[in-house]
Write an enzyme that holds these catalytic residues in place. Structure first.
Site, mmCIF file in Angstrom:
data_model
loop_
_atom_site.group_PDB
_atom_site.id
_atom_site.type_symbol
_atom_site.label_atom_id
_atom_site.label_comp_id
_atom_site.label_asym_id
_atom_site.label_seq_id
_atom_site.Cartn_x
_atom_site.Cartn_y
_atom_site.Cartn_z
ATOM 1 N N ASP A 131 0.826 -1.205 0.000
ATOM 2 C CA ASP A 131 0.000 0.000 0.000
ATOM 3 C C ASP A 131 0.862 1.256 0.000
ATOM 4 O OD1 ASP A 131 -2.878 -0.912 0.284
ATOM 5 O OD2 ASP A 131 -1.994 -1.968 1.967
ATOM 6 N N THR A 132 1.886 1.257 0.830
ATOM 7 C CA THR A 132 2.711 2.456 0.953
ATOM 8 C C THR A 132 3.515 2.714 -0.318
ATOM 9 O OG1 THR A 132 2.877 2.011 3.322
ATOM 10 C CG2 THR A 132 4.387 3.632 2.407
#
Length: 409
Positions: A181-182
Site C-alpha cells: 500500500d505504501t
C-alpha cells in the site's frame, strides 16, 4: 482545523511547497490516505471525504486510545474530515462541487466505483478540466484482473516480493508493515507531482494517474525479471542475506542482531582484520565479490563466530572504528530512544483532538526552503463538514437539513 505548534525545523514556517494546492481525498485505509497525508505535510489543503457512520475503518485499526487508532493520528494529520453518504445523489452532488474546485482527487476504490456515482474521469474533467486524478487499485483500471478485489498483501504477492521474504524452504512471510500500500501511495505522489508540473507548463490540462498495487511493488524488484529473461534464473528466498552480494547478512550477538554489509572489496578486508581473520581478507579468490559469493557460508560462519560472544554495542563500536557499515536491528523502543532520530526530528510530539500527546513519525523528505509541517491534528469524523460545505455556499440551515436526512454527518 485545530492548529499545533509542531514544525520540524523548530522555526516559523514560510511558504510551503504545495501551498495553494487543493486535494480531495476519497477512499480509505492506507494507499490513498497515505498519499493525501504526504501531500498535506507539504502544504496542500486536504479535504477527506468519509462515509457517514463509522468513517474510515483505519480509525479502528490496531491499538486504540479513547476509541481511536493512534495510527489514525499519523495518517490523517493536516486533513479536514467531511462525512457524506455517497450512496445518496445529493451527497454525490456535494462531492462533485468539492472536486470542481480541487487540483487533485485521490481515490482508492475498486475500479468502477466512481463511475457508478457519476464521477468518471470524463464527467469530472468536464466540470474541472485541470483536475489531476490519482486512482490506486489492486490491479489497475484496465486489464483482465481489474475487477478483482486487491489489498496490499495481494499486490506484494503478485509483484514478486512475498516469494522472497522467507528463509529458504520456509513459508513466505509479511515484511511486517503494509509495504504494498505504501509503495503504491508513494508512486501516486510522484505521479501527482509530475501531473501538476505538466499542467503548469503545458496549458493547464489535468490527467488520470493509474497506480496498481502489484505494479508499485514490481517496480522495486530490481533485477528480478532481467535475470529471468537473460538466464532463466528464478530468484529465490534468501532469508536475511543479500543474494549475489557478499558478505551482507544479519548476525547474532549476545543481546540481539546486527546487520553487517562488508561487500565492498576494501571494506571486506577491513572487516576480516577486525574479526581476526586476515587470512580471509588477504585470500586472492576473495578479493572480488564473485569469489566471496562462492565461499559465503565460510565467510558468514567466520563473522558469526566473532559476533556471537559479543554484545551489540561492542560489535557496533568495533565496526564503526573500522569503517564497516553495520546496524543494529531496531525495535520501536530503540527508535524512540535513539539520539539520531531525535536530532533529525524524526520523532515529534503531536496533540490529539482528545487532548493526548502522542509521539509520531516526523516528515520525509526534508526540504531546506519549504519543509513539511504538522499543522493540524487528525480530525474526528465530520469535524469540518460544516466549514467545508459553507465554503461551497451552503447556509447553516441547508447543512442542518442535509444532516437531518442523513446526507451529511
Amino acid at each position: 482545523m485545530m492548529e499545533t505548534d509542531m514544525h520540524p525545523n523548530n522555526a516559523t514556517p514560510g511558504p510551503m511547497a504545495l501551498q495553494g494546492v487543493k486535494v480531495v481525498e476519497m477512499g480509505q485505509l492506507i494507499a490513498g490516505p497515505f498519499c493525501g497525508k504526504t501531500l498535506g505535510e507539504f502544504g496542500a489543503e486536504v479535504v477527506k471525504i468519509e462515509a457517514t457512520g463509522a468513517g474510515d475503518p483505519l480509525r479502528n485499526w490496531r491499538l486504540l486510545q479513547d476509541g481511536t487508532s493512534v495510527w489514525w493520528q499519523v495518517q490523517s494529520r493536516n486533513k479536514q474530515s467531511v462525512a457524506l453518504d455517497l450512496r445518496q445523489k445529493e451527497a454525490q452532488d456535494l462531492a462533485r462541487q468539492l472536486i470542481a474546485e480541487a487540483d487533485v482527487l485521490v481515490e482508492n476504490f475498486r475500479p468502477g466505483t466512481l463511475e457508478g456515482w457519476g464521477m468518471s474521469p470524463e464527467e469530472l474533467h468536464a466540470i474541472n478540466p485541470g483536475l489531476v486524478m490519482l486512482r490506486i487499485s489492486g490491479y489497475g483500471q484496465t486489464g483482465p484482473y481489474r475487477d478483482l478485489p486487491g489489498f496490499g498483501v495481494i499486490g506484494e504477492a503478485m509483484g514478486g516480493l512475498r516469494h522472497l521474504t522467507a528463509e529458504p524452504g520456509r513459508v513466505p512471510v509479511r515484511v511486517g508493515v503494509s509495504i504494498g500500500d505504501t509503495l503504491a501511495a508513494l508512486h501516486g505522489v510522484i505521479g501527482v507531482m509530475m501531473a501538476l508540473y505538466h499542467r503548469k507548463v503545458n496549458g493547464g490540462a489535468g490527467q488520470v494517474i493509474d497506480v496498481a498495487l502489484h505494479e508499485a511493488v514490481f517496480n522495486v524488484m530490481e533485477s528480478l525479471i532481467p535475470e529471468y529473461s537473460a538466464f532463466g534464473a528464478v530468484r529465490e528466498a534468501a532469508g536475511s542475506a543479500l543474494p549475489g552480494i557478499a558478505p551482507s547478512n544479519a548476525y547474532a550477538c549476545q543481546d540481539g542482531w546486527v546487520l553487517v554489509a562488508g561487500n565492498g572489496d576494501s571494506i571486506f578486508k577491513r572487516l576480516m582484520d577486525t574479526i581476526g581473520r586476515p587470512d580471509l581478507g588477504q585470500a586472492p579468490d576473495l578479493a572480488g565479490n564473485a569469489g566471496r559469493v562462492a565461499r559465503i557460508e565460510e565467510i558468514d560462519a567466520a563473522i558469526s563466530a566473532w559476533t556471537q560472544p559479543r554484545a551489540i554495542a561492542q560489535v557496533m563500536d568495533a565496526l564503526a572504528a573500522a569503517r564497516v557499515p553495520a546496524g543494529k536491528v531496531y525495535t520501536a523502543k530503540d527508535i524512540s530512544e535513539d539520539p539520531h532520530y531525535r536530532a533529525r526530528q524524526m520523532i515529534l510530539p503531536q496533540t490529539t483532538r482528545d487532548g493526548h500527546t502522542v509521539e509520531v513519525p516526523g516528515i520525509v523528505p526534508k526540504l531546506s526552503a519549504t519543509p513539511g509541517t504538522i499543522r493540524s491534528s487528525a480530525p474526528h469524523l465530520g469535524d469540518d463538514t460544516d466549514v467545508v460545505l459553507q465554503g461551497l455556499g451552503l447556509s447553516a440551515a441547508q447543512i442542518a437539513a442535509l444532516r437531518e436526512r442523513g446526507i451529511v454527518q
